[in-house]
Write a protein that holds these residues in place. Structure first.
Motif, PDB file in Angstrom:
ATOM      1  N   LEU A   1       0.790  -1.173   0.084  1.00  0.00           N
ATOM      2  CA  LEU A   1      -0.031   0.070  -0.024  1.00  0.00           C
ATOM      3  C   LEU A   1       0.867   1.348  -0.084  1.00  0.00           C
ATOM      4  O   LEU A   1       0.403   2.588  -0.454  1.00  0.00           O
ATOM      5  N   ALA A   2       2.185   1.181   0.648  1.00  0.00           N
ATOM      6  CA  ALA A   2       3.027   2.419   0.339  1.00  0.00           C
ATOM      7  C   ALA A   2       3.383   2.812  -0.900  1.00  0.00           C
ATOM      8  O   ALA A   2       3.700   4.148  -0.651  1.00  0.00           O
ATOM      9  N   ASP A   3       3.682   2.002  -1.908  1.00  0.00           N
ATOM     10  CA  ASP A   3       3.950   2.707  -2.994  1.00  0.00           C
ATOM     11  C   ASP A   3       2.866   3.617  -3.746  1.00  0.00           C
ATOM     12  O   ASP A   3       1.913   3.105  -3.912  1.00  0.00           O
ATOM     13  N   GLY A   4       3.421   4.703  -3.928  1.00  0.00           N
ATOM     14  CA  GLY A   4       2.636   5.513  -4.575  1.00  0.00           C
ATOM     15  C   GLY A   4       1.514   6.228  -3.537  1.00  0.00           C
ATOM     16  O   GLY A   4       0.615   7.128  -3.982  1.00  0.00           O
ATOM     17  N   ALA A   5       1.804   6.403  -2.194  1.00  0.00           N
ATOM     18  CA  ALA A   5       0.714   6.766  -1.312  1.00  0.00           C
ATOM     19  C   ALA A   5       1.008   8.386  -1.664  1.00  0.00           C
ATOM     20  O   ALA A   5       2.046   8.902  -1.905  1.00  0.00           O
ATOM     21  N   THR A   6      -0.297   9.029  -1.666  1.00  0.00           N
ATOM     22  CA  THR A   6      -0.212  10.598  -1.615  1.00  0.00           C
ATOM     23  C   THR A   6      -0.723  11.206  -0.625  1.00  0.00           C
ATOM     24  O   THR A   6      -1.135  10.691   0.469  1.00  0.00           O
TER      25      THR A   6
ATOM     26  N   LEU B   1      -8.164 -17.464   2.202  1.00  0.00           N
ATOM     27  CA  LEU B   1      -7.309 -18.298   3.067  1.00  0.00           C
ATOM     28  C   LEU B   1      -5.991 -18.049   2.844  1.00  0.00           C
ATOM     29  O   LEU B   1      -5.488 -18.640   1.570  1.00  0.00           O
ATOM     30  N   THR B   2      -5.284 -17.460   3.523  1.00  0.00           N
ATOM     31  CA  THR B   2      -3.742 -17.296   3.114  1.00  0.00           C
ATOM     32  C   THR B   2      -2.884 -17.788   4.207  1.00  0.00           C
ATOM     33  O   THR B   2      -3.207 -17.799   5.431  1.00  0.00           O
ATOM     34  N   GLN B   3      -1.581 -18.127   3.732  1.00  0.00           N
ATOM     35  CA  GLN B   3      -0.625 -18.770   4.837  1.00  0.00           C
ATOM     36  C   GLN B   3       0.314 -17.674   5.176  1.00  0.00           C
ATOM     37  O   GLN B   3       0.851 -16.729   4.221  1.00  0.00           O
ATOM     38  N   VAL B   4       0.197 -17.141   6.550  1.00  0.00           N
ATOM     39  CA  VAL B   4       1.126 -15.988   6.771  1.00  0.00           C
ATOM     40  C   VAL B   4       1.957 -16.562   8.008  1.00  0.00           C
ATOM     41  O   VAL B   4       1.418 -17.185   8.997  1.00  0.00           O
ATOM     42  N   GLU B   5       3.151 -16.336   7.870  1.00  0.00           N
ATOM     43  CA  GLU B   5       4.138 -16.731   8.771  1.00  0.00           C
ATOM     44  C   GLU B   5       3.908 -18.379   9.132  1.00  0.00           C
ATOM     45  O   GLU B   5       4.121 -18.469  10.501  1.00  0.00           O
ATOM     46  N   GLY B   6       3.756 -19.273   8.339  1.00  0.00           N
ATOM     47  CA  GLY B   6       3.366 -20.646   8.591  1.00  0.00           C
ATOM     48  C   GLY B   6       2.272 -20.992   9.030  1.00  0.00           C
ATOM     49  O   GLY B   6       2.027 -22.291   9.294  1.00  0.00           O
ATOM     50  N   SER B   7       1.335 -20.147   9.310  1.00  0.00           N
ATOM     51  CA  SER B   7       0.030 -20.523   9.837  1.00  0.00           C
ATOM     52  C   SER B   7      -0.981 -19.997   8.574  1.00  0.00           C
ATOM     53  O   SER B   7      -0.869 -18.863   7.986  1.00  0.00           O
ATOM     54  N   TRP B   8      -2.110 -20.608   8.511  1.00  0.00           N
ATOM     55  CA  TRP B   8      -3.262 -20.359   7.620  1.00  0.00           C
ATOM     56  C   TRP B   8      -4.140 -19.405   8.282  1.00  0.00           C
ATOM     57  O   TRP B   8      -4.513 -19.543   9.784  1.00  0.00           O
ATOM     58  N   ARG B   9      -4.491 -18.376   7.841  1.00  0.00           N
ATOM     59  CA  ARG B   9      -5.642 -17.486   8.538  1.00  0.00           C
ATOM     60  C   ARG B   9      -6.403 -16.924   7.322  1.00  0.00           C
ATOM     61  O   ARG B   9      -6.033 -16.716   6.386  1.00  0.00           O
ATOM     62  N   PHE B  10      -7.717 -16.447   7.651  1.00  0.00           N
ATOM     63  CA  PHE B  10      -8.531 -15.952   6.796  1.00  0.00           C
ATOM     64  C   PHE B  10      -8.021 -14.399   6.682  1.00  0.00           C
ATOM     65  O   PHE B  10      -7.669 -13.660   7.738  1.00  0.00           O
ATOM     66  N   GLN B  11      -8.034 -13.844   5.634  1.00  0.00           N
ATOM     67  CA  GLN B  11      -7.568 -12.516   5.379  1.00  0.00           C
ATOM     68  C   GLN B  11      -8.600 -11.762   4.486  1.00  0.00           C
ATOM     69  O   GLN B  11      -9.199 -12.105   3.255  1.00  0.00           O
ATOM     70  N   GLN B  12      -9.072 -10.683   5.063  1.00  0.00           N
ATOM     71  CA  GLN B  12     -10.097  -9.798   4.052  1.00  0.00           C
ATOM     72  C   GLN B  12      -9.373  -8.712   3.571  1.00  0.00           C
ATOM     73  O   GLN B  12      -8.501  -8.062   3.961  1.00  0.00           O
ATOM     74  N   ARG B  13      -9.871  -8.369   2.296  1.00  0.00           N
ATOM     75  CA  ARG B  13      -9.328  -7.312   1.484  1.00  0.00           C
ATOM     76  C   ARG B  13     -10.265  -6.597   0.776  1.00  0.00           C
ATOM     77  O   ARG B  13     -11.351  -7.173   0.489  1.00  0.00           O
ATOM     78  N   ALA B  14     -10.423  -5.423   0.780  1.00  0.00           N
ATOM     79  CA  ALA B  14     -11.398  -4.677  -0.057  1.00  0.00           C
ATOM     80  C   ALA B  14     -11.543  -5.181  -1.566  1.00  0.00           C
ATOM     81  O   ALA B  14     -10.535  -5.472  -2.240  1.00  0.00           O
ATOM     82  N   SER B  15     -12.699  -5.246  -1.942  1.00  0.00           N
ATOM     83  CA  SER B  15     -12.763  -6.130  -3.336  1.00  0.00           C
ATOM     84  C   SER B  15     -12.249  -5.371  -4.608  1.00  0.00           C
ATOM     85  O   SER B  15     -11.728  -5.726  -5.553  1.00  0.00           O
ATOM     86  N   GLN B  16     -12.670  -3.946  -4.272  1.00  0.00           N
ATOM     87  CA  GLN B  16     -11.834  -3.256  -5.529  1.00  0.00           C
ATOM     88  C   GLN B  16     -11.270  -1.756  -4.671  1.00  0.00           C
ATOM     89  O   GLN B  16     -12.116  -0.557  -4.561  1.00  0.00           O
ATOM     90  N   PRO B  17     -10.283  -1.788  -3.904  1.00  0.00           N
ATOM     91  CA  PRO B  17      -9.723  -0.630  -3.362  1.00  0.00           C
ATOM     92  C   PRO B  17      -9.397   0.470  -4.023  1.00  0.00           C
ATOM     93  O   PRO B  17      -8.844   0.251  -5.100  1.00  0.00           O
ATOM     94  N   LYS B  18     -10.156   1.635  -3.897  1.00  0.00           N
ATOM     95  CA  LYS B  18      -9.659   2.787  -4.577  1.00  0.00           C
ATOM     96  C   LYS B  18      -8.506   3.464  -3.994  1.00  0.00           C
ATOM     97  O   LYS B  18      -8.010   4.382  -4.812  1.00  0.00           O
ATOM     98  N   ASP B  19      -8.256   3.282  -2.755  1.00  0.00           N
ATOM     99  CA  ASP B  19      -7.131   4.048  -2.307  1.00  0.00           C
ATOM    100  C   ASP B  19      -6.607   3.462  -0.709  1.00  0.00           C
ATOM    101  O   ASP B  19      -7.184   2.468  -0.630  1.00  0.00           O
ATOM    102  N   VAL B  20      -5.627   3.942  -0.320  1.00  0.00           N
ATOM    103  CA  VAL B  20      -5.065   3.120   0.733  1.00  0.00           C
ATOM    104  C   VAL B  20      -6.037   2.968   1.972  1.00  0.00           C
ATOM    105  O   VAL B  20      -6.192   1.931   2.592  1.00  0.00           O
TER     106      VAL B  20
END
Length: 183
Positions: free
Chosen positions: A48-53, A96-115
């Motif tokens: 998210l950092a790349d291009g933050a305005t 469902l994503t693997q984060v640091e060796g364990s599985w967890r549900f991760q939510q993300r905006a379906s169409q994020p417009k900005d940070v």
């Protein structure tokens, strides 16, 4: 000594909220895009950092204020409604994503417009989960005036009153000095 980086969504949500810190002479901690980029990387969102305005900074501040409503609400229902309104505006996709060796549900905006749109679901869901798991009374605002940072009380006896060890120590020292003056 610098604080350790947040390791989960709830810790990230608290860090987002505490970027406004009335204990500091200048409460606004995110005072421009450069600081914002460093903050995003520190909380674990380098993508998210790349291009933050400057516009992203303004939207982030608005999100922060809206999330804080959960801590300042008059009731648990009001807190949940405030967070649900944020979620309604930022539909999410769960994976469902693997984060640091364990599985967890991760939510993300379906169409994020900005940070802010990308952070909104993560922070809202983390705070809603804290309310679901421990109750709204676990959400607190620091009792060490003039600090107004927030925390989620995860102690067994629901005794937390301060956002950090620093505020706890500051208030303990002040109480000790007051007791000394009365002797």
């Amino acid at each position: 000594m610098p604080r350790p980086a947040p390791t989960n969504d709830l810790e990230r949500a608290i860090e987002v909220l505490n970027t406004w810190d009335t204990f500091d002479s200048e409460p606004e901690q995110i005072d421009g895009p450069e600081i914002f980029v460093r903050f995003l990387r520190w909380i674990g969102h380098p993508e998210l950092a790349d291009g933050a305005t400057g516009r992203d900074v303004e939207r982030f501040r608005t999100l922060r204020d809206r999330l804080r409503a959960a801590f300042e609400a008059d009731s648990e229902a009001d807190a949940v409604a405030a967070l649900n309104r944020i979620l309604a505006e930022h539909p999410t996709v769960s994976e469902l994503t693997q984060v640091e060796g364990s599985w967890r549900f991760q939510q993300r905006a379906s169409q994020p417009k900005d940070v802010a749109a990308a952070l909104a679901p993560e922070c809202s869901i983390a705070l809603l989960a804290a309310i679901r798991d421990g109750g709204w009374s676990r959400l607190g605002i620091c009792s060490a005036a003039p600090c107004t940072c927030v925390y989620v009380d995860q102690s067994r006896n629901r005794s937390r009153r301060y956002c950090s060890d620093q505020c706890n120590d500051r208030m303990s020292q002040a109480a000790h000095r007051r007791r000394g003056l009365r002797s």
